[in-house]
Design a protein around this motif. Structure first.
Motif, PDB file in Angstrom:
ATOM      1  N   ASN A   1       0.804  -1.230   0.000  1.00 53.41           N
ATOM      2  CA  ASN A   1       0.000   0.000   0.000  1.00 53.41           C
ATOM      3  C   ASN A   1       0.835   1.277   0.000  1.00 53.41           C
ATOM      4  OD1 ASN A   1      -2.526  -1.314  -0.068  1.00 53.41           O
ATOM      5  ND2 ASN A   1      -2.493  -1.605   2.157  1.00 53.41           N
TER       6      ASN A   1
ATOM      7  N   THR B   1       1.227  -3.826  -4.191  1.00 51.40           N
ATOM      8  CA  THR B   1       0.268  -4.883  -3.861  1.00 51.40           C
ATOM      9  C   THR B   1       0.985  -6.064  -3.212  1.00 51.40           C
ATOM     10  OG1 THR B   1      -1.176  -4.272  -5.712  1.00 51.40           O
ATOM     11  CG2 THR B   1      -1.390  -6.523  -4.843  1.00 51.40           C
TER      12      THR B   1
ATOM     13  N   LYS C   1       0.156   2.111  -5.906  1.00 50.66           N
ATOM     14  CA  LYS C   1       0.312   1.406  -4.645  1.00 50.66           C
ATOM     15  C   LYS C   1       0.909   0.010  -4.854  1.00 50.66           C
ATOM     16  CE  LYS C   1      -3.182   3.593  -1.708  1.00 50.66           C
ATOM     17  NZ  LYS C   1      -4.387   3.360  -0.854  1.00 50.66           N
TER      18      LYS C   1
END
Length: 269
Positions: free
Chosen positions: A241, A252, A250
């Motif tokens: 994140n 993962t 972001k």
């Protein structure tokens, strides 16, 4: 878990401290780690001089005239060289005392490591290991050639020690991110061009980590007790994140083969 860079860092730290030094006595402070430690080491290594230290995958090979001491750091192991009079720490399970007053100690809280011995330098644990990623054998053709019939995901493929040794979870994630390859892609779907890029990325990531003294995420430290600093430059691993350093998307996290995989969906295809 100590991986190739951590073991290589340990090897390089030990070389100037114990090569050409003579063992006065070996101590087995417990009977076993992952496997039983050979009881004969107490007598076999007495008055033996260390000829050299090598690394094969994640194994340290300490060479004597009478044979090879094989050490694996397991999940949480580390080796330190201390002076006489230094108190034993909890989980110091194996020790070599040298005639120059120095002591090599293997500390392994989880006891997944190993202390083994081979008279001729061979062992079943070493027999099926793949190529060393920093050697000339790990060239631009190796991964591509070995992957053609592989249906497994690319991350598991490059972590297979029968293919190439020492590319652990952290370094697999980092290398795939740098190469722009998605971790869920099947190994046989990656082109020769991208395998060439990935090969160079693996080499670069490992060399950078070795130069930084390895990666300290929980409890690894080098021979001198100092932590590794490569964790400060990680691009994706452990950064769920957080923003990708390349594109701002972001990071993962998914689970593959019971291990966490970190990657950028935008950068890695």
């Amino acid at each position: 878990m100590p991986e190739l860079p951590e073991v290589e860092t340990t090897k390089r730290g030990l070389e100037p401290l114990i090569v050409n030094q003579t063992v006065e006595r070996a101590y087995l402070h417990r009977a076993n780690l992952r496997w039983d430690m050979p009881k004969h080491l107490v007598t076999t290594l007495s008055n033996q001089s260390v000829d050299k230290i090598q690394r094969r995958g994640k194994y340290l090979l300490i060479k004597f005239e009478v044979g090879t001491l094989i050490i694996h750091l397991g999940m949480s192991g580390s080796i330190k060289v201390v002076g006489n009079g230094t108190p034993l720490e909890k989980h110091d399970h194996f020790e070599l005392v040298f005639t120059n007053g120095k002591r090599l100690r293997l500390n392994d809280p989880r006891r997944f490591g190993a202390v083994l011995f081979s008279k001729d330098g061979t062992h079943s644990l070493l027999d099926n290991l793949g190529v060393e990623p920093l050697s000339e054998l790990f060239d631009n053709e190796h991964l591509y050639t070995r992957s053609r019939k592989k249906q497994q995901n690319i991350k598991s493929f490059i972590m297979d020690s029968k293919i190439v040794v020492g590319v652990g979870n952290i370094y697999a994630c980092e290398s795939l991110h740098k190469a722009g390859i998605g971790p869920e892609r099947k190994a046989n779907s990656v082109s020769k061009k991208h395998y060439k890029i990935l090969t160079q990325c693996i080499k670069e990531i490992l060399l950078r980590s070795i130069a930084a003294g390895g990666t300290t995420l929980q409890d690894f430290s080098a021979v001198d007790g100092k932590p590794g600093y490569f964790s400060q430059t990680l691009s994706v691993y452990g950064r769920e994140n957080e923003k990708c350093m390349q594109c701002g998307s972001k990071i993962t996290r998914i689970i593959q083969n019971q291990r966490s995989t970190f990657y950028c969906k935008s950068c890695q295809k």
